[in-house]
Write a protein that holds these residues in place. Structure first.
Motif, PDB file in Angstrom:
ATOM      1  N   THR A   1       0.795  -1.226   0.000  1.00 30.84           N
ATOM      2  CA  THR A   1       0.000   0.000   0.000  1.00 30.84           C
ATOM      3  C   THR A   1       0.826   1.274   0.000  1.00 30.84           C
ATOM      4  O   THR A   1       0.288   2.357  -0.238  1.00 30.84           O
TER       5      THR A   1
ATOM      6  N   ARG B   1      -0.589   4.089   2.282  1.00 30.48           N
ATOM      7  CA  ARG B   1      -1.796   4.890   2.046  1.00 30.48           C
ATOM      8  C   ARG B   1      -2.967   4.357   2.872  1.00 30.48           C
ATOM      9  O   ARG B   1      -3.156   3.153   3.009  1.00 30.48           O
ATOM     10  N   THR B   2      -3.763   5.271   3.409  1.00 32.49           N
ATOM     11  CA  THR B   2      -4.894   4.905   4.266  1.00 32.49           C
ATOM     12  C   THR B   2      -6.222   5.399   3.720  1.00 32.49           C
ATOM     13  O   THR B   2      -7.254   5.288   4.381  1.00 32.49           O
ATOM     14  N   SER B   3      -6.194   5.959   2.513  1.00 36.42           N
ATOM     15  CA  SER B   3      -7.440   6.403   1.884  1.00 36.42           C
ATOM     16  C   SER B   3      -7.231   6.452   0.380  1.00 36.42           C
ATOM     17  O   SER B   3      -6.104   6.349  -0.115  1.00 36.42           O
TER      18      SER B   3
ATOM     19  N   PHE C   1      -8.102   1.962  -4.197  1.00 33.88           N
ATOM     20  CA  PHE C   1      -6.973   1.024  -4.171  1.00 33.88           C
ATOM     21  C   PHE C   1      -7.508  -0.365  -4.483  1.00 33.88           C
ATOM     22  O   PHE C   1      -8.353  -0.892  -3.760  1.00 33.88           O
TER      23      PHE C   1
ATOM     24  N   VAL D   1      -5.392  -4.828   5.017  1.00 39.05           N
ATOM     25  CA  VAL D   1      -5.490  -3.779   3.996  1.00 39.05           C
ATOM     26  C   VAL D   1      -6.859  -3.108   4.052  1.00 39.05           C
ATOM     27  O   VAL D   1      -6.973  -1.878   4.001  1.00 39.05           O
TER      28      VAL D   1
ATOM     29  N   GLN E   1      -7.146  -0.867   7.079  1.00 38.53           N
ATOM     30  CA  GLN E   1      -6.290   0.316   6.997  1.00 38.53           C
ATOM     31  C   GLN E   1      -6.883   1.371   6.073  1.00 38.53           C
ATOM     32  O   GLN E   1      -6.773   2.569   6.333  1.00 38.53           O
ATOM     33  N   ASN E   2      -7.488   0.904   4.969  1.00 48.26           N
ATOM     34  CA  ASN E   2      -7.988   1.830   3.950  1.00 48.26           C
ATOM     35  C   ASN E   2      -9.464   1.554   3.680  1.00 48.26           C
ATOM     36  O   ASN E   2      -9.805   0.556   3.040  1.00 48.26           O
TER      37      ASN E   2
ATOM     38  N   ASP F   1     -11.357   2.754   1.587  1.00 45.79           N
ATOM     39  CA  ASP F   1     -11.698   2.851   0.167  1.00 45.79           C
ATOM     40  C   ASP F   1     -11.156   1.670  -0.647  1.00 45.79           C
ATOM     41  O   ASP F   1     -11.439   1.562  -1.844  1.00 45.79           O
ATOM     42  N   ALA F   2     -10.353   0.825  -0.022  1.00 47.61           N
ATOM     43  CA  ALA F   2      -9.724  -0.289  -0.741  1.00 47.61           C
ATOM     44  C   ALA F   2     -10.755  -1.332  -1.143  1.00 47.61           C
ATOM     45  O   ALA F   2     -11.721  -1.593  -0.410  1.00 47.61           O
TER      46      ALA F   2
END
Length: 327
Positions: free
Chosen positions: A23, A26-28, A31, A47, A50-51, A53-54
């Protein structure tokens, strides 16, 4: 003694290092990750947490792994696409969900803890069970079929190539002689032959005699090395520039393939070294992120001994550049 529930617990190896490389921290933001070996969903879960939007396309040829992974990722079910298929088929799986390219691909190779610890799957000589070893239970080839139908030359090839066993010929001879009396049916049947043939040559403190023969059988049954080579090519085609390929391997045969693939895809030129100017029109496709493979820390090894052999390699996809290169 461990309970059955404890035995089936799976801890993802090299988890923080893998997620960081995949990643970039990245947290937003959008992805798209292909998890080619979903297993118990450990890395994908991290993953997704953490995000927010992933999105993840999670593949596994094992239907039981798909069910386990679905349960683990239920908290983000709307962001997960599950497909039971070999990771070598990731391009068609991605097309089916409308993904033309992806930001990352993860391959966590080998056999998972639940597969190893389930006697009915036949992956381990530590438990007596049927000689199965199929990751996809609908596949026609089983370990028993290999042992009972391959001729001596084919068996020697399997043991030598996939187990790197010095006494491969002796073991193949012993298998063909033993099955004349009684077909191989259980893991104990094959382990006993491995012990009889290989035990005297073991180095002190080394793995038990059946370890490498069982590995060799498993690789043959599931075509794991062939699938890996095809998956690496597919991943390269799918990654966007700046996208990351991360691979966790557990033995030298897998790691060698990954290492050589990344090295080949990262060279700047394939012309002979005495050529003053590049004429091969080759352009590097990857930049290696891990000069040496990442391995488990002492702390992780204490918590999860199965991480002992794990090696993580990662590389980033480069923008295509077809200009000739001056040396």
């Amino acid at each position: 003694m461990e309970t059955r529930e404890q035995q089936l617990t799976h801890i993802p190896v090299l988890a923080s290092e893998t997620v960081r490389l995949l990643t970039g921290g990245r947290t937003s933001g959008a992805f798209h990750l292909i998890d080619g070996t979903l297993g118990c969903g450990g890395h994908s879960s991290l993953v997704l947490r953490q995000n927010p939007d992933a999105e993840i396309l999670a593949l596994d040829r094992d239907p039981q792994a798909i069910m386990r992974g679905a349960a683990a990722l239920e908290f983000a079910a709307e962001r997960v696409f599950l497909r039971q298929t070999d990771f070598a088929n990731m391009k068609s799986a991605a097309e089916a969900v409308g993904w033309k390219q992806v930001d990352a691909v993860l391959l966590d190779l080998g056999v998972s803890s639940p597969q190893i610890d389930d006697p009915k799957r036949g992956f381990s000589f530590r438990f007596n069970g049927p000689l199965d070893m199929r990751m996809d239970s609908s596949a026609p080839l089983t370990a028993a079929r290999v042992l009972n139908t391959y001729d001596q030359v084919e068996l020697e090839r399997v043991f030598r190539e996939y187990g790197e066993i010095r006494q491969a010929r002796r073991l193949a001879e012993a298998v063909t002689e033993t099955r004349k009396k009684k077909p191989f049916e259980t893991t104990e049947d094959f382990a006993a032959v491995c012990d009889a043939v290989l035990k005297k040559g073991l180095r002190k403190g080394g793995p038990p005699a059946p370890t490498l023969p069982f590995q060799a059988l498993r690789l043959e049954v599931n075509d794991e090395l062939g699938q890996l080579r095809r998956a690496l090519d597919a991943a390269l085609d799918l990654l966007v520039p700046g996208g990351v390929l991360a691979v966790i391997s557990f033995h030298s045969l897998e790691d060698r393939i990954v290492k050589h693939f990344m090295a080949e895809m990262s060279v700047k030129c394939k012309c002979p070294p005495d050529f003053p100017v590049c004429v091969c029109h080759w352009h590097p496709k990857l930049e290696i992120l891990t000069k040496k493979p990442v391995t488990a820390s002492d702390e992780e090894l204490r918590a999860n001994p199965r991480a002992t052999c794990a090696k993580l390699r990662a590389a980033v996809r480069l923008q295509d550049n077809k200009q000739n290169i001056e040396k």
